[in-house]
Scaffold this motif. Structure first.
Motif, PDB file in Angstrom:
ATOM      1  N   LEU A 131       0.817  -1.209   0.000  1.00  0.00           N
ATOM      2  CA  LEU A 131       0.000   0.000   0.000  1.00  0.00           C
ATOM      3  C   LEU A 131       0.857   1.268   0.000  1.00  0.00           C
ATOM      4  O   LEU A 131       0.458   2.296  -0.554  1.00  0.00           O
ATOM      5  CB  LEU A 131      -0.939   0.006   1.209  1.00  0.00           C
ATOM      6  N   PHE A 132       2.032   1.199   0.610  1.00  0.00           N
ATOM      7  CA  PHE A 132       2.924   2.353   0.636  1.00  0.00           C
ATOM      8  C   PHE A 132       3.786   2.454  -0.628  1.00  0.00           C
ATOM      9  O   PHE A 132       4.086   3.551  -1.086  1.00  0.00           O
ATOM     10  CB  PHE A 132       3.854   2.299   1.856  1.00  0.00           C
ATOM     11  N   TYR A 133       4.207   1.314  -1.167  1.00  0.00           N
ATOM     12  CA  TYR A 133       5.186   1.344  -2.264  1.00  0.00           C
ATOM     13  C   TYR A 133       4.554   1.411  -3.651  1.00  0.00           C
ATOM     14  O   TYR A 133       5.119   2.042  -4.553  1.00  0.00           O
ATOM     15  CB  TYR A 133       6.128   0.146  -2.169  1.00  0.00           C
ATOM     16  N   LEU A 134       3.404   0.800  -3.848  1.00  0.00           N
ATOM     17  CA  LEU A 134       2.803   0.783  -5.187  1.00  0.00           C
ATOM     18  C   LEU A 134       2.508   2.199  -5.704  1.00  0.00           C
ATOM     19  O   LEU A 134       2.861   2.508  -6.852  1.00  0.00           O
ATOM     20  CB  LEU A 134       1.556  -0.100  -5.200  1.00  0.00           C
ATOM     21  N   PRO A 135       1.912   3.092  -4.911  1.00  0.00           N
ATOM     22  CA  PRO A 135       1.715   4.453  -5.429  1.00  0.00           C
ATOM     23  C   PRO A 135       3.031   5.173  -5.734  1.00  0.00           C
ATOM     24  O   PRO A 135       3.095   6.011  -6.627  1.00  0.00           O
ATOM     25  CB  PRO A 135       0.955   5.168  -4.310  1.00  0.00           C
ATOM     26  N   ARG A 136       4.082   4.834  -5.017  1.00  0.00           N
ATOM     27  CA  ARG A 136       5.399   5.417  -5.305  1.00  0.00           C
ATOM     28  C   ARG A 136       5.876   4.943  -6.680  1.00  0.00           C
ATOM     29  O   ARG A 136       6.430   5.732  -7.458  1.00  0.00           O
ATOM     30  CB  ARG A 136       6.383   5.022  -4.205  1.00  0.00           C
TER      31      ARG A 136
END
Length: 140
Positions: A20-25
């Motif tokens: 959830l934290f890395y995919l949008p990055r």
């Protein structure tokens, strides 16, 4: 047995939040480097693998172990749990909205900016703050 299940739930939760934290990055990198086709092709693979092979299993492990913990703990009537479950539902919706954007990016149809995905990246954090507060503080 309960403590092992709780351990598994926490590990699953952490794994899901890594996605959830890395995919949008990755989405930020994707849209901000759209002119670099080689880079974008690599990021598309990373996005797919992160979502399908880590995110989906971690989400289901979190939800199923959480459901069993609720059952074993006898918390179905606890008001704090209802608030937590509402925010977990919002988290699941957020997670699947990531797949919506992932598919748009895969097909080169996404019109969202890097700034949008930077802001979008904050949604799981806000939801997590409420979810963890409900579990730890049990304010209701």
């Amino acid at each position: 047995m309960y403590n092992w299940l709780l351990w598994f739930h926490v590990i699953s939760f952490i794994s899901w939040f890594a996605v959830l934290f890395y995919l949008p990055r990755l989405f930020v990198y994707h849209v901000e480097n759209s002119d670099n086709k080689g880079f974008v092709e690599v990021v598309k693979i990373q996005e797919m693998k992160l979502f399908k092979y880590i995110g989906v299993p971690a989400m289901w492990a979190t939800l199923l172990s959480g459901a069993v913990l609720i059952y074993l703990g006898g918390w179905m009537s606890a008001p704090w749990l209802h608030v937590k479950l509402l925010f977990v539902l919002l988290l699941v919706i957020n997670f699947y909205s990531m797949n919506f954007y992932r598919k748009q990016l895969l097909e080169d149809r996404c019109t969202k900016s890097g700034k949008f995905f930077r802001m979008y990246n904050e949604v799981p954090t806000l939801l997590m703050l409420v979810i963890v507060a409900m579990v730890v503080l049990k304010p209701f």
